[in-house]
Design a protein around this motif. Structure first.
Motif, PDB file in Angstrom:
ATOM      1  N   ASP A 141       0.857  -1.197   0.000  1.00 38.96           N
ATOM      2  CA  ASP A 141       0.000   0.000   0.000  1.00 38.96           C
ATOM      3  C   ASP A 141       0.889   1.241   0.000  1.00 38.96           C
ATOM      4  O   ASP A 141       1.101   1.865   1.052  1.00 38.96           O
ATOM      5  N   PRO A 142       1.437   1.635  -1.158  1.00 41.68           N
ATOM      6  CA  PRO A 142       2.396   2.743  -1.193  1.00 41.68           C
ATOM      7  C   PRO A 142       1.842   4.056  -0.638  1.00 41.68           C
ATOM      8  O   PRO A 142       2.522   4.706   0.170  1.00 41.68           O
ATOM      9  N   PRO A 143       0.619   4.508  -1.026  1.00 42.56           N
ATOM     10  CA  PRO A 143       0.150   5.783  -0.455  1.00 42.56           C
ATOM     11  C   PRO A 143       0.054   5.748   1.064  1.00 42.56           C
ATOM     12  O   PRO A 143       0.479   6.696   1.752  1.00 42.56           O
ATOM     13  N   GLY A 144      -0.493   4.661   1.608  1.00 40.96           N
ATOM     14  CA  GLY A 144      -0.591   4.559   3.059  1.00 40.96           C
ATOM     15  C   GLY A 144       0.770   4.514   3.726  1.00 40.96           C
ATOM     16  O   GLY A 144       0.987   5.119   4.795  1.00 40.96           O
ATOM     17  N   TYR A 145       1.714   3.807   3.097  1.00 37.73           N
ATOM     18  CA  TYR A 145       3.069   3.719   3.664  1.00 37.73           C
ATOM     19  C   TYR A 145       3.726   5.098   3.686  1.00 37.73           C
ATOM     20  O   TYR A 145       4.338   5.487   4.700  1.00 37.73           O
ATOM     21  N   VAL A 146       3.588   5.849   2.583  1.00 43.99           N
ATOM     22  CA  VAL A 146       4.243   7.159   2.512  1.00 43.99           C
ATOM     23  C   VAL A 146       3.617   8.117   3.529  1.00 43.99           C
ATOM     24  O   VAL A 146       4.331   8.866   4.205  1.00 43.99           O
ATOM     25  N   LYS A 147       2.288   8.097   3.637  1.00 48.93           N
ATOM     26  CA  LYS A 147       1.637   8.987   4.606  1.00 48.93           C
ATOM     27  C   LYS A 147       2.077   8.659   6.031  1.00 48.93           C
ATOM     28  O   LYS A 147       2.270   9.570   6.857  1.00 48.93           O
ATOM     29  N   LYS A 148       2.226   7.382   6.322  1.00 46.03           N
ATOM     30  CA  LYS A 148       2.629   6.975   7.669  1.00 46.03           C
ATOM     31  C   LYS A 148       4.096   7.279   7.915  1.00 46.03           C
ATOM     32  O   LYS A 148       4.487   7.668   9.018  1.00 46.03           O
ATOM     33  N   ARG A 149       4.911   7.109   6.869  1.00 42.37           N
ATOM     34  CA  ARG A 149       6.359   7.272   7.011  1.00 42.37           C
ATOM     35  C   ARG A 149       6.757   8.742   7.082  1.00 42.37           C
ATOM     36  O   ARG A 149       7.658   9.134   7.819  1.00 42.37           O
ATOM     37  N   PHE A 150       6.078   9.581   6.271  1.00 41.65           N
ATOM     38  CA  PHE A 150       6.460  10.993   6.183  1.00 41.65           C
ATOM     39  C   PHE A 150       5.303  11.871   6.651  1.00 41.65           C
ATOM     40  O   PHE A 150       4.761  12.683   5.887  1.00 41.65           O
ATOM     41  N   LYS A 151       4.916  11.695   7.890  1.00 39.90           N
ATOM     42  CA  LYS A 151       3.798  12.476   8.426  1.00 39.90           C
ATOM     43  C   LYS A 151       4.110  13.963   8.469  1.00 39.90           C
ATOM     44  O   LYS A 151       3.253  14.805   8.208  1.00 39.90           O
ATOM     45  N   SER A 152       5.346  14.295   8.805  1.00 38.81           N
ATOM     46  CA  SER A 152       5.700  15.699   8.977  1.00 38.81           C
ATOM     47  C   SER A 152       6.067  16.381   7.662  1.00 38.81           C
ATOM     48  O   SER A 152       6.125  17.613   7.597  1.00 38.81           O
TER      49      SER A 152
END
Length: 795
Positions: free
Chosen positions: A279-290
């Protein structure tokens, strides 16, 4: 005490005597049945017949026997079997069984079977034995083995877990029971297997390879991960797409993602999928929250890249030029993502109204587009002046179009109409003055060049319906085609990228057309204000004479149609409406158009579209009757047209005078002379046949005729008995040759590439037909030319 025993002995002796005494009165079986039936009817006795009708049984006895049979059968018996054993109706058995289940909580009725707790306890003991042996047992298997519903079995076994059954039921999957030893073995296998995994692995593949129970595996895996025993995480939840990612791999993966984003400023979702991130979009949102990232369809972009695009867009807008952002954008982005990124940058810079996106990656300033538009001002003025000089009737604004569209839809001149205009021009050259009555009838010589194919291409006699009218609908005077605009921009703007020329030209088509309309209108108004515009209007006297002559000719033509059948009358009537009636309508409309500075020298050039536009600008009192006259052109009767024509003439200030006998004879003479002069000049066999048949018809019936070419066979038919037999035979033979020639011409066009003997034979046949036509043409003409010419004063 002794007295009591004595009394007992006496009573025993009395009872013994009573037993051995013969019965004085007996009740028959029938009497017994009647008595019992009466008692049952009076509801003093409740009994049930057995199925064989030989015995009565009470409900209480049925209940006792049901309990006895249930006990005998081990605590489970089917109601159908009970009915056969007790030998009473099934309804009574079912009712008593229901009463038993209501009164006794230890007995249940399941799918038509009575089951007591003792049976369920024995079943639970059997299940426990199987469970201890296998470590895992499925409720579905037990349902098949014991023929019981799953919900009932699950509920009863759940009551006995920890008592008669030494095991546990999976909280996520209530269809499985397992022992603690089985869970421990399962947990040890899971712990060992997932501890050895070093890369992302789908959980479903582990289940298929090692035979784990799916729900138990997820429960144990979640417990081990949350407890810290397994260093990793499960992505995707309890689904088929769930993936176990060990921490060692996650660290390497995160390091690669962080490095790629930092160096390139974007992340492609497909690349993350190839890394094993489901789940790339979910992973990126979780990984780069700031981090402030812009999410697109197939990628996400960092703020640095968005700022670069925004700066380039602002520079293009401020410098009134264009910029190609292709070099700034990652090559992996789709056109959709590129559009989303550039639009976001334009919104951030607040320049949506000051620039446009062309070619997918080129941002063009509105000032640049305006500069390109200004290149056409000189050409626009020159073309407007030329258009005003050559054809002022088409100079109608877009507002006029909207007003005319409320009335009806119409068509622009087509190729067929141009051909008809040429024919009208040729026909009027030798027909005399229109005012004298001949010119209005010159259309009569029009004939189709072919009989079949021409019906589609050249038959001017068919009515033009709305579908045909809309084929070439012209909404406004065009300025330049898109290709021409692109060529001018390419020539005059040296640094304009070629890839956006076509799209830039497409953007300019509409504004240039609108600007051209304004220029055209202003030039037209300035030219129309001069006295030369008024000189186009004919004198009232000439117009009245011309309209009167056409009006009388139409009446004479209508008289000639009465000699034909109904079907032929319809075709001739439509032809008259489309030709002569359209001419007189155009004369009236052109007369009124002079007041609007929109008149033309030749009213026959006015098309349906122009006529409607002019009518749309008239006052309501003038427009209403003329609209009725215009609609009559598509009608089916000439009477309606003549009636409306009289009304319109009165509105326009003209007085129509019906012709007397002398005027009618003069009109017929001039009409005949015009057709004879044309017959002398023409050599086309089809046209010769048409003119000859019309002239013979007028000579034999003393009625003028204005008929289309399609009606020539019917005209020749009406001449039967009116002309000598030799002339009739000559006309019929000539008609047959004309038809053969038209058919051969049609086939020749279809088989232009034909080779061999067939083509040679067709050419030979065509030459023979032409030779015969050349020989007969002078004879056919002579049928008319040899007749004595009538004078104006002849009766």
């Amino acid at each position: 005490m002794a007295a009591d025993w004595e009394e007992i002995r006496r009573l025993a002796a009395d009872f013994q005597r009573a037993q051995f005494v013969d019965t004085v009165q007996r009740l028959s079986e029938r009497n017994c049945i009647e008595i019992i039936t009466k008692l049952v009817q009076d509801k003093k006795l409740e009994v049930v017949h057995t199925l064989d009708g030989k015995e009565y049984i009470t409900p209480a006895q049925i209940s006792r026997e049901i309990r006895d049979e249930l006990y005998v059968h081990g605590g489970r018996i089917n109601i159908v079997d009970l009915q056969q054993i007790i030998n009473v109706d099934w309804v009574h058995v079912e009712n008593r069984a229901s009463d038993i289940t209501k009164s006794d909580k230890g007995v249940q009725l399941v799918l038509g079977q009575l089951i007591d707790d003792a049976y369920l306890d024995r079943l639970a003991e059997e299940v426990n034995d199987k469970l201890q042996e296998a470590g895992l047992i499925s409720i579905a298997e037990l349902c098949k083995s014991y023929d019981l519903p799953g919900d009932f079995l699950t509920e009863e076994l759940l009551k006995r877990l920890g008592k008669l059954i030494q095991g546990e039921m999976d909280q996520y999957n209530r269809g499985v029971i397992f022992t603690r030893a089985f869970v421990a073995r399962h947990k040890a296998r899971i712990r060992g297997l997932f501890s050895a995994i070093t890369r992302p692995t789908p959980v479903s593949s582990m289940i298929a390879a090692f035979g784990f129970q799916e729900h138990l595996l997820y429960s144990v895996l979640e417990e081990l991960v949350n407890g810290g025993r397994l260093k990793g995480s499960v992505v995707g939840g309890r689904q088929d797409k769930a993936v176990y990612i060990p921490d060692i791999y996650s660290k390497t993966q995160n390091a690669w993602v962080d490095s790629f984003l930092q160096q390139n400023g974007y992340l492609e979702f497909d690349a993350l999928l190839r890394l094993g991130i489901p789940d790339p979009p979910g992973y990126v949102k979780k990984r780069f929250k700031s981090n402030k990232l812009l999410f697109l369809r197939a990628a996400c972009v960092g703020q640095a890249l968005v700022d670069q695009v925004e700066a380039s867009v602002e520079e293009a807008v401020n410098s009134a030029t264009w910029t190609d952002l292709q070099s700034l954008l990652p090559s992996c982005l789709s056109m959709e993502d590129v559009g989303m990124l550039i639009n976001q940058a334009m919104r951030n810079a607040n320049v949506q109204s000051q620039a446009r996106l062309l070619g997918g990656t080129v941002v063009v300033s509105e000032k640049f587009i305006s500069a390109c538009q200004s290149l056409f001002e000189e050409a626009m003025l020159q073309k407007a002046q030329k258009e005003v000089k050559n054809n002022p009737v088409f100079l109608i604004t877009e507002e006029d179009l909207k007003q005319a569209s409320v009335l009806t839809e119409s068509s622009a001149p087509s190729k067929r109409e141009k051909r008809e205009a040429e024919r009208r021009k040729k026909a009027t050259e030798g027909s005399g003055s229109v005012k004298a009555g001949g010119g209005g009838n010159a259309r009569e010589i029009r004939i189709r060049k072919t009989k079949k194919k021409g019906r589609r291409d050249e038959d001017s006699d068919e009515e033009t319906g709305p579908s045909q009218q809309n084929r070439s609908k012209q909404t406004e005077a065009p300025f330049m085609a898109q290709e021409e605009i692109a060529a001018v921009i390419e020539e005059r703007v040296s640094d304009c990228p070629e890839e956006i020329l076509s799209e830039l030209a497409e953007q300019l088509v509409r504004p240039l057309t609108k600007a051209y309309q304004e220029v055209l209108r202003s030039v037209f108004m300035s030219s129309s204000s001069s006295p030369s515009g008024a000189s186009k209007k004919k004198s009232m006297k000439d117009l009245q004479e011309e309209i009167t002559n056409l009006y009388n000719n139409i009446r004479l033509f209508e008289k000639g149609t009465k000699l034909f059948s109904d079907e032929t009358q319809v075709h001739i009537t439509k032809h008259i409406l489309k030709t002569v009636c359209a001419d007189v309508t155009n004369i009236l409309v052109n007369f009124l158009a002079a007041d609007l500075m929109m008149s033309v020298e030749n009213p026959s050039t006015i098309t349906n579209e122009v006529r409607l536009k002019i009518l749309g600008k008239l006052s309501e009192e003038t427009k209403a009757p003329l609209m009725k006259l215009h609609n009559c052109l598509n009608g089916k009767t000439i009477e309606d047209f003549l009636s409306n024509l009289e009304t319109c003439a009165e509105v326009c200030g003209f007085m129509l005078k019906k012709g007397d006998k002398k005027r009618e004879r003069q009109a017929q003479f001039l009409h005949r002379q015009a057709l004879v002069e044309q017959l002398k000049e023409v050599e086309d066999p089809a046209l010769v046949l048409h003119l000859t048949s019309v002239l013979l018809f007028q000579a034999s019936t003393h009625c003028m005729l204005h008929a289309p070419g399609r009606c020539v066979p019917q005209i020749i038919g009406t001449l039967t008995g009116r002309i000598p037999t030799e002339q009739q035979q000559l006309l019929s033979a000539y008609q047959g040759l004309v038809v053969k020639q038209l058919v051969s011409q049609n086939q020749g066009r279809k088989q232009e590439e034909a080779e061999g003997d067939e083509a040679v034979e067709q050419d030979e046949e065509a030459r023979n037909v032409r030779a015969q036509l050349l020989a007969l043409t002078p004879q056919v003409k002579e049928l008319v030319l040899s007749q004595r010419k009538t004078s104006v004063t002849e009766d």
